[in-house]
Design an enzyme around this catalytic site. Structure first.
Site, PDB file in Angstrom:
ATOM      1  N   ARG A  15       0.837  -1.202   0.000  1.00 31.76           N
ATOM      2  CA  ARG A  15       0.000   0.000   0.000  1.00 31.76           C
ATOM      3  C   ARG A  15       0.875   1.257   0.000  1.00 31.76           C
ATOM      4  O   ARG A  15       2.063   1.198   0.281  1.00 31.76           O
ATOM      5  CB  ARG A  15      -0.897   0.023   1.250  1.00 31.76           C
ATOM      6  CG  ARG A  15      -2.025  -0.963   1.211  1.00 31.76           C
ATOM      7  CD  ARG A  15      -2.742  -1.046   2.548  1.00 31.76           C
ATOM      8  NE  ARG A  15      -1.951  -1.736   3.557  1.00 31.76           N
ATOM      9  CZ  ARG A  15      -2.350  -1.955   4.814  1.00 31.76           C
ATOM     10  NH1 ARG A  15      -3.515  -1.507   5.218  1.00 31.76           N
ATOM     11  NH2 ARG A  15      -1.582  -2.598   5.661  1.00 31.76           N
ATOM     12  N   LYS A  75       2.000   1.547   7.404  1.00 28.62           N
ATOM     13  CA  LYS A  75       2.307   0.673   8.544  1.00 28.62           C
ATOM     14  C   LYS A  75       3.246   1.360   9.530  1.00 28.62           C
ATOM     15  O   LYS A  75       3.859   2.375   9.234  1.00 28.62           O
ATOM     16  CB  LYS A  75       2.935  -0.643   8.066  1.00 28.62           C
ATOM     17  CG  LYS A  75       1.950  -1.578   7.394  1.00 28.62           C
ATOM     18  CD  LYS A  75       0.690  -1.815   8.218  1.00 28.62           C
ATOM     19  CE  LYS A  75       0.873  -2.757   9.372  1.00 28.62           C
ATOM     20  NZ  LYS A  75      -0.428  -2.993  10.104  1.00 28.62           N
ATOM     21  N   TYR A  94      -0.543   3.998  10.886  1.00 28.09           N
ATOM     22  CA  TYR A  94      -0.916   2.992  11.886  1.00 28.09           C
ATOM     23  C   TYR A  94       0.296   2.748  12.785  1.00 28.09           C
ATOM     24  O   TYR A  94       1.428   2.629  12.283  1.00 28.09           O
ATOM     25  CB  TYR A  94      -1.306   1.664  11.221  1.00 28.09           C
ATOM     26  CG  TYR A  94      -2.629   1.704  10.510  1.00 28.09           C
ATOM     27  CD1 TYR A  94      -3.815   1.891  11.222  1.00 28.09           C
ATOM     28  CD2 TYR A  94      -2.709   1.558   9.135  1.00 28.09           C
ATOM     29  CE1 TYR A  94      -5.038   1.942  10.566  1.00 28.09           C
ATOM     30  CE2 TYR A  94      -3.933   1.596   8.473  1.00 28.09           C
ATOM     31  CZ  TYR A  94      -5.085   1.792   9.200  1.00 28.09           C
ATOM     32  OH  TYR A  94      -6.298   1.839   8.550  1.00 28.09           O
ATOM     33  N   HIS A  96      -0.231   0.912  16.396  1.00 30.13           N
ATOM     34  CA  HIS A  96      -0.505  -0.275  17.236  1.00 30.13           C
ATOM     35  C   HIS A  96       0.522  -0.415  18.366  1.00 30.13           C
ATOM     36  O   HIS A  96       1.102  -1.487  18.560  1.00 30.13           O
ATOM     37  CB  HIS A  96      -0.539  -1.551  16.370  1.00 30.13           C
ATOM     38  CG  HIS A  96      -1.579  -1.504  15.287  1.00 30.13           C
ATOM     39  ND1 HIS A  96      -2.929  -1.552  15.566  1.00 30.13           N
ATOM     40  CD2 HIS A  96      -1.473  -1.375  13.948  1.00 30.13           C
ATOM     41  CE1 HIS A  96      -3.605  -1.462  14.429  1.00 30.13           C
ATOM     42  NE2 HIS A  96      -2.751  -1.355  13.434  1.00 30.13           N
ATOM     43  N   GLU A 118      -5.221   4.341  14.127  1.00 24.94           N
ATOM     44  CA  GLU A 118      -6.199   3.441  14.751  1.00 24.94           C
ATOM     45  C   GLU A 118      -6.814   3.981  16.039  1.00 24.94           C
ATOM     46  O   GLU A 118      -7.742   3.374  16.558  1.00 24.94           O
ATOM     47  CB  GLU A 118      -5.590   2.046  14.999  1.00 24.94           C
ATOM     48  CG  GLU A 118      -4.581   1.946  16.135  1.00 24.94           C
ATOM     49  CD  GLU A 118      -3.166   2.379  15.738  1.00 24.94           C
ATOM     50  OE1 GLU A 118      -2.964   2.852  14.611  1.00 24.94           O
ATOM     51  OE2 GLU A 118      -2.261   2.249  16.592  1.00 24.94           O
ATOM     52  N   ASP A 270      -2.664  -7.593  15.175  1.00 21.94           N
ATOM     53  CA  ASP A 270      -1.923  -6.321  15.194  1.00 21.94           C
ATOM     54  C   ASP A 270      -2.030  -5.624  16.547  1.00 21.94           C
ATOM     55  O   ASP A 270      -1.238  -4.739  16.852  1.00 21.94           O
ATOM     56  CB  ASP A 270      -2.376  -5.391  14.055  1.00 21.94           C
ATOM     57  CG  ASP A 270      -3.855  -5.119  14.079  1.00 21.94           C
ATOM     58  OD1 ASP A 270      -4.587  -5.736  14.880  1.00 21.94           O
ATOM     59  OD2 ASP A 270      -4.307  -4.264  13.298  1.00 21.94           O
TER      60      ASP A 270
END
Ligand SMILES: NC(=O)c1ccc[n+]([C@@H]2O[C@H](COP(=O)([O-])OP(=O)(O)OC[C@H]3O[C@@H](n4cnc5c(N)ncnc54)[C@H](O)[C@@H]3O)[C@@H](O)[C@H]2O)c1
Length: 375
Positions: A15, A75, A94, A96, A118, A270
């Protein structure tokens, strides 16, 4: 503002965080955009397509981080990217962090302001930047689970939808949020027998209406899950407690209740995984077996379908990128309280309570952390 888009470097990640449409919006609003050469290739977007909308294409990540103030990614940053972050940077991606104390400490040490997709919330407390990828991951979860149930891949050898005269497979979805609902819809579309478990009764009511009686909704308790497990062919874990490490919903001992060669898909991996026996896997080596049960625990499932995922993600992130670029971090979070919840790390501090709790560091108020920072 100068906005940078590096090429994603996580394994099997195709992506990209901005499309040419996003470049156009930013450039029209008076910003400069720097895209790493090849950043869009995995999503079938050429350097020329970015340049045609006004982006400057740079040869490597070092050049992009060197020019940009706002770094937009997909990511969580990999070690090389963390080493390129400086206090003048705002990172929007993101993260996490609740499941990753090492990265949390790396980002704290960088001094950068780090905003996690997120944990950004909308006015109704939903997660607008997680939702599009959860929709994709939910659909992939059932597809992948159905595939892994095939005998040559180590599965039980059962067809999800059965055939006339032979019963369909049983699918349990634990967590009926965005991922769970999409996973259930695909399982229903494939004509499996579907059970969706959640702890939120209002959510179960919504699901009941959405499924129109085609799937069973069940209140999730240890006992209710345990009672159903022996009949299940495929179990999809999709629970989330906002920002926190995933709660454990199946223990190792409970694997013994399951049919041999049944399949577990842990979408919540994740956030640390919701099955005791889960550990992160990759698209190139997606499964492993514990006690005769196949585990599929890919941490970046939407990365497998970048042409869908890149556009789904950037449709959602673009208004926030534009706002951050135009108003700066402090201006944007003052105008949008939901975006404020996305700030996980700033000037060496963790600023998001569930991450602070999970990684055992002090939580500092966002305004206090940003007081001396020029963002
Ligand atoms: N692996 C991947 O590539 C990938 C991609 C996208 C999303 N995800 C992850 O999938 C997970 C789910 O995301 P989502 O967008 O569907 O979240 P969501 O908030 O929409 O849904 C989570 C649901 O879990 C329920 N829940 C919480 N604790 C529970 C428990 N103990 N038992 C049963 N239900 C419980 C909640 O009530 C909620 O309905 C998240 O961890 C997310 O990060 C992973």
């Amino acid at each position: 503002m100068k906005v940078g888009v590096p090429t994603e470097v996580k394994l099997d990640e195709y992506r990209v965080a901005l499309t040419p449409a996003g470049v156009r919006e930013l450039v029209d609003a008076g910003h400069q955009v720097f895209v790493q050469s090849g950043a869009g290739v995995g999503s079938s977007i050429t350097d020329d397509a970015y340049a045609a909308q006004g982006a400057t294409v740079l040869p490597d990540a070092g050049a992009v981080f060197g020019e940009a103030e706002l770094i937009v990614k997909v990511k969580e940053p990999q070690p090389l990217e963390v080493s390129l972050l400086e206090p003048r940077h705002t990172l929007f991606t993101y993260l996490h962090l609740a499941a990753d104390p090492e990265l949390t400490h790396g980002l704290m040490a960088s001094g950068a302001t780090c905003i996690a997709y997120e944990t950004v919330e909308d006015a109704r407390g939903r997660l607008p930047l997680l939702a599009p990828m959860s929709e994709v991951a939910g659909k992939i979860a059932t597809q992948a689970g159905a595939f892994m149930l095939e005998k040559p891949l180590g599965g039980r050898g059962i067809l999800l939808g059965g055939v006339p005269g032979v019963a369909a497979a049983n699918v349990m979805v634990i967590g009926g949020g965005v991922v769970g609902m999409q996973a259930a819809f695909i399982a229903l579309g494939m004509e499996a027998t579907v059970y969706v478990f959640d702890r939120n009764i209002d959510r179960l009511r919504e699901l009941d209406i959405a499924f129109g009686g085609r799937a069973d909704t069940c209140f999730a308790s240890t006992l209710s899950i345990e009672e159903r497990l022996p009949d299940m062919d495929l179990v999809i874990g999709a629970v989330l407690v906002h920002g926190a490490r995933a709660p454990r919903v199946i223990t190792r001992a409970q694997l013994g209740l399951m049919k041999p060669q049944a399949v577990l898909v842990d979408v919540s991996i994740d956030q640390g995984g919701c099955f005791e026996t889960s550990r992160p896997t990759t698209h190139s080596d997606p499964t492993y077996e514990v006690d005769g049960i196949t585990h599929y625990c890919v941490t970046n499932m939407p990365g497998a379908v970048p042409i869908t995922s890149t556009y789904a993600l950037t449709n959602a992130t673009m208004p926030y990128v534009l706002h951050l670029a135009s108003a700066g971090v402090r201006g944007a979070i003052a105008e949008n309280p939901g975006l404020r919840l996305g700030v996980n790390v700033a000037s060496g501090n963790v600023t998001y309570e569930p991450v602070a709790v999970a990684t055992d560091v002090e939580c500092v108020d966002v305004d206090v952390a940003l007081a001396g920072v020029g963002v």
